[in-house]
Write a protein that holds these residues in place. Structure first.
Motif, PDB file in Angstrom:
ATOM      1  N   UNK A  56     -11.323   2.042 -19.435  1.00  0.00           N
ATOM      2  CA  UNK A  56     -10.876   3.020 -18.449  1.00  0.00           C
ATOM      3  C   UNK A  56     -10.565   2.421 -17.097  1.00  0.00           C
ATOM      4  N   UNK A  57     -11.351   1.454 -16.681  1.00  0.00           N
ATOM      5  CA  UNK A  57     -11.092   0.770 -15.421  1.00  0.00           C
ATOM      6  C   UNK A  57     -11.028   1.688 -14.223  1.00  0.00           C
ATOM      7  N   UNK A  58     -11.958   2.634 -14.105  1.00  0.00           N
ATOM      8  CA  UNK A  58     -11.948   3.557 -12.966  1.00  0.00           C
ATOM      9  C   UNK A  58     -12.024   2.802 -11.654  1.00  0.00           C
ATOM     10  N   UNK A  59     -11.337   3.336 -10.661  1.00  0.00           N
ATOM     11  CA  UNK A  59     -11.333   2.725  -9.342  1.00  0.00           C
ATOM     12  C   UNK A  59     -11.870   3.690  -8.292  1.00  0.00           C
ATOM     13  N   UNK A  60     -12.409   3.122  -7.230  1.00  0.00           N
ATOM     14  CA  UNK A  60     -13.021   3.903  -6.166  1.00  0.00           C
ATOM     15  C   UNK A  60     -12.628   3.259  -4.839  1.00  0.00           C
ATOM     16  N   UNK A  61     -12.341   4.100  -3.845  1.00  0.00           N
ATOM     17  CA  UNK A  61     -11.874   3.602  -2.554  1.00  0.00           C
ATOM     18  C   UNK A  61     -12.586   4.311  -1.406  1.00  0.00           C
ATOM     19  N   UNK A  62     -12.755   3.573  -0.320  1.00  0.00           N
ATOM     20  CA  UNK A  62     -13.202   4.196   0.915  1.00  0.00           C
ATOM     21  C   UNK A  62     -12.066   5.064   1.452  1.00  0.00           C
ATOM     22  N   UNK A  63     -12.417   6.166   2.099  1.00  0.00           N
ATOM     23  CA  UNK A  63     -11.394   7.072   2.624  1.00  0.00           C
ATOM     24  C   UNK A  63     -10.439   6.355   3.577  1.00  0.00           C
ATOM     25  N   UNK A  64     -10.945   5.391   4.304  1.00  0.00           N
ATOM     26  CA  UNK A  64     -10.154   4.707   5.329  1.00  0.00           C
ATOM     27  C   UNK A  64      -9.032   3.846   4.749  1.00  0.00           C
ATOM     28  N   UNK A  65      -9.114   3.548   3.441  1.00  0.00           N
ATOM     29  CA  UNK A  65      -8.093   2.666   2.851  1.00  0.00           C
ATOM     30  C   UNK A  65      -7.306   3.335   1.736  1.00  0.00           C
ATOM     31  N   UNK A  66      -7.667   4.554   1.371  1.00  0.00           N
ATOM     32  CA  UNK A  66      -6.964   5.249   0.297  1.00  0.00           C
ATOM     33  C   UNK A  66      -5.474   5.358   0.608  1.00  0.00           C
ATOM     34  N   UNK A  67      -4.661   5.029  -0.394  1.00  0.00           N
ATOM     35  CA  UNK A  67      -3.220   5.084  -0.221  1.00  0.00           C
ATOM     36  C   UNK A  67      -2.624   3.822   0.358  1.00  0.00           C
ATOM     37  N   UNK A  68      -3.465   2.921   0.855  1.00  0.00           N
ATOM     38  CA  UNK A  68      -2.965   1.669   1.440  1.00  0.00           C
ATOM     39  C   UNK A  68      -3.420   0.446   0.641  1.00  0.00           C
ATOM     40  N   UNK A  69      -4.642   0.487   0.120  1.00  0.00           N
ATOM     41  CA  UNK A  69      -5.205  -0.647  -0.618  1.00  0.00           C
ATOM     42  C   UNK A  69      -5.254  -0.312  -2.111  1.00  0.00           C
ATOM     43  N   UNK A  70      -5.076  -1.352  -2.940  1.00  0.00           N
ATOM     44  CA  UNK A  70      -5.168  -1.187  -4.379  1.00  0.00           C
ATOM     45  C   UNK A  70      -5.990  -2.319  -4.964  1.00  0.00           C
ATOM     46  N   UNK A  71      -7.015  -1.958  -5.736  1.00  0.00           N
ATOM     47  CA  UNK A  71      -7.852  -2.946  -6.405  1.00  0.00           C
ATOM     48  C   UNK A  71      -7.431  -3.045  -7.859  1.00  0.00           C
ATOM     49  N   UNK A  72      -7.280  -4.285  -8.332  1.00  0.00           N
ATOM     50  CA  UNK A  72      -6.936  -4.524  -9.726  1.00  0.00           C
ATOM     51  C   UNK A  72      -7.717  -5.726 -10.232  1.00  0.00           C
ATOM     52  N   UNK A  73      -7.701  -5.900 -11.539  1.00  0.00           N
ATOM     53  CA  UNK A  73      -8.377  -7.065 -12.112  1.00  0.00           C
ATOM     54  C   UNK A  73      -7.570  -7.590 -13.289  1.00  0.00           C
ATOM     55  N   UNK A  78     -10.145 -13.717 -15.279  1.00  0.00           N
ATOM     56  CA  UNK A  78     -11.404 -13.522 -14.551  1.00  0.00           C
ATOM     57  C   UNK A  78     -11.163 -13.441 -13.050  1.00  0.00           C
ATOM     58  N   UNK A  79     -10.162 -12.697 -12.672  1.00  0.00           N
ATOM     59  CA  UNK A  79      -9.779 -12.613 -11.271  1.00  0.00           C
ATOM     60  C   UNK A  79      -9.663 -11.162 -10.828  1.00  0.00           C
ATOM     61  N   UNK A  80     -10.186 -10.908  -9.652  1.00  0.00           N
ATOM     62  CA  UNK A  80     -10.122  -9.598  -9.014  1.00  0.00           C
ATOM     63  C   UNK A  80      -9.161  -9.700  -7.836  1.00  0.00           C
ATOM     64  N   UNK A  81      -8.400  -8.627  -7.601  1.00  0.00           N
ATOM     65  CA  UNK A  81      -7.427  -8.628  -6.514  1.00  0.00           C
ATOM     66  C   UNK A  81      -7.632  -7.413  -5.610  1.00  0.00           C
ATOM     67  N   UNK A  82      -7.191  -7.564  -4.373  1.00  0.00           N
ATOM     68  CA  UNK A  82      -7.107  -6.429  -3.462  1.00  0.00           C
ATOM     69  C   UNK A  82      -5.769  -6.534  -2.737  1.00  0.00           C
ATOM     70  N   UNK A  83      -4.852  -5.656  -3.090  1.00  0.00           N
ATOM     71  CA  UNK A  83      -3.569  -5.586  -2.396  1.00  0.00           C
ATOM     72  C   UNK A  83      -3.732  -4.663  -1.203  1.00  0.00           C
ATOM     73  N   UNK A  84      -3.436  -5.190  -0.026  1.00  0.00           N
ATOM     74  CA  UNK A  84      -3.618  -4.431   1.210  1.00  0.00           C
ATOM     75  C   UNK A  84      -2.259  -4.255   1.878  1.00  0.00           C
ATOM     76  N   UNK A  85      -1.818  -3.024   1.978  1.00  0.00           N
ATOM     77  CA  UNK A  85      -0.540  -2.698   2.613  1.00  0.00           C
ATOM     78  C   UNK A  85      -0.780  -1.861   3.856  1.00  0.00           C
ATOM     79  N   UNK A  86       0.232  -1.777   4.688  1.00  0.00           N
ATOM     80  CA  UNK A  86       0.164  -0.973   5.920  1.00  0.00           C
ATOM     81  C   UNK A  86      -1.102  -1.287   6.705  1.00  0.00           C
ATOM     82  N   UNK A  87      -1.363  -2.558   6.884  1.00  0.00           N
ATOM     83  CA  UNK A  87      -2.602  -2.978   7.533  1.00  0.00           C
ATOM     84  C   UNK A  87      -2.647  -2.522   8.987  1.00  0.00           C
TER      85      UNK A  87
END
Length: 127
Positions: A56-73, A78-87
């Protein structure tokens, strides 16, 4: 023992993007909730995003980054990513990769629940 090594931090102007990576080694099957935390000077470490490594790979975000950051793996790498947009300048902080045992519990974990931490990578956003 699981080891986490972050990369990809840097300095950008507001509105820009960065992608953080976290390479896992010594993988522990039971650390199946992976996340990103951040800590700004004088502030507590706070959760930014988390992802369940199981089905399922459920994801969870802080309200302050919702819609701007995306976590994937990428489990194959064996790598985790955090794409950060509109910084924003308020995103400036040291960012830490984190691993938690026994799932995410249906929410963004707290720092106290984390079993393993990376060394951190600095993100600086200028206005």
């Amino acid at each position: 023992e699981e080891q986490l090594v972050e990369s990809g931090g840097g300095s950008v102007q507001a509105g820009g993007s960065l992608r953080l990576s976290c390479q896992r080694s010594g993988y522990a099957r039971t650390t199946n909730c992976m996340g990103w935390f951040r800590q700004a000077p004088g502030k507590e470490r706070e959760g930014v995003a988390a992802i369940y490594s199981g089905a399922g790979g459920s994801t969870y975000y802080a309200d302050s980054v919702k819609g701007r950051f995306t976590i994937t793996q990428d489990n194959a790498k064996n790598t985790l990513y955090l794409q950060m947009n509109s910084l924003k300048p308020e995103d400036t902080a040291m960012y830490y990769c984190a691993a938690k045992w026994a799932g995410c519990g249906g929410r963004l974990p707290s720092a106290a629940e984390i079993g393993y931490w990376g060394q951190g990578t600095q993100v600086t956003v200028s206005s």
